[in-house]
Design a protein around this motif. Sequence first.
Motif, short mmCIF file in Angstrom:
data_model
loop_
_atom_site.label_atom_id
_atom_site.label_comp_id
_atom_site.label_asym_id
_atom_site.label_seq_id
_atom_site.Cartn_x
_atom_site.Cartn_y
_atom_site.Cartn_z
N TRP A 60 0.83 -1.19 0.00
CA TRP A 60 0.00 0.00 0.00
C TRP A 60 0.87 1.25 0.00
N ARG A 61 1.55 1.50 -1.09
CA ARG A 61 2.38 2.69 -1.22
C ARG A 61 2.03 3.38 -2.53
N LEU A 62 1.62 4.61 -2.43
CA LEU A 62 1.39 5.44 -3.61
C LEU A 62 1.44 6.88 -3.16
N VAL A 63 2.46 7.59 -3.60
CA VAL A 63 2.62 9.00 -3.25
C VAL A 63 2.77 9.82 -4.52
N ARG A 64 2.47 11.07 -4.38
CA ARG A 64 2.61 12.01 -5.48
C ARG A 64 4.01 12.58 -5.42
N PRO A 65 4.85 12.32 -6.44
CA PRO A 65 6.18 12.94 -6.44
C PRO A 65 6.03 14.46 -6.47
N LEU A 66 6.79 15.12 -5.63
CA LEU A 66 6.73 16.58 -5.53
C LEU A 66 8.08 17.17 -5.87
N PHE A 133 -4.56 4.22 -15.55
CA PHE A 133 -4.55 5.62 -15.95
C PHE A 133 -4.07 6.47 -14.78
N THR A 134 -3.48 7.59 -15.12
CA THR A 134 -3.18 8.63 -14.14
C THR A 134 -3.77 9.92 -14.67
N ILE A 135 -4.20 10.76 -13.75
CA ILE A 135 -4.71 12.09 -14.08
C ILE A 135 -3.98 13.06 -13.16
N GLU A 136 -3.24 13.98 -13.78
CA GLU A 136 -2.45 14.94 -13.01
C GLU A 136 -2.66 16.33 -13.59
N PRO A 137 -2.73 17.33 -12.74
CA PRO A 137 -2.89 18.70 -13.25
C PRO A 137 -1.61 19.19 -13.91
N THR A 138 -1.77 20.04 -14.90
CA THR A 138 -0.60 20.62 -15.54
C THR A 138 0.01 21.72 -14.67
N GLN A 139 -0.79 22.30 -13.79
CA GLN A 139 -0.31 23.29 -12.82
C GLN A 139 -0.72 22.83 -11.43
N PRO A 140 -0.01 21.84 -10.86
CA PRO A 140 -0.44 21.24 -9.60
C PRO A 140 -0.51 22.20 -8.42
#
Length: 163
Positions: A60-66, A133-140
């Motif tokens: 159970w590991r899923l993080v948003r790279p920053l 699929f992944t959905i990520e904002p272009t301006q997070p």
Amino acid sequence: MQVRLFSVDTRFDDPNDFRAGAALFFNRVSDDMLEAQLRGVPGGAARDATALFQGDDARWRLVRPLDSAVRPDAFVMAPAQAQYLIRPPQDALYDALILVGLPQQEAGDGAVTHPALAGNLGSAAGSAAGQIFTIEPTQPDRCTLAPSRAAAQAQAWLKRHLK
């Protein structure tokens, strides 16, 4: 928003790519495991699963790279992230959906900034079924998403992308 589709066995050169984390997550966590965590959650609703993602079970590991604006050799603690499991509504194009992001402290609705969504497409997606699929904002840094809106937003973005 940037929608990207790929197969679960796709390999990525950059381990900090959110897609790499999503592919690894869906290789380790089965549909049955997700269903067990979503038991009792109505369609379109979210469950805060942050504690599960920070627990001892490495599957159970899923993080948003920053992005980090500091020196590369500096010691930096990554900010705590929140993870929400979202029950797909009945007409969803996807079978699984996870929202990851930085908790927005002043929001009482669990909203996250720097959001990212990951999931797998279901049979309603036609020939794309089975893909991740992944959905990520272009301006997070300018984007906020509440878990209660994630199911509907993901559906809209996927419909637009799959046209």
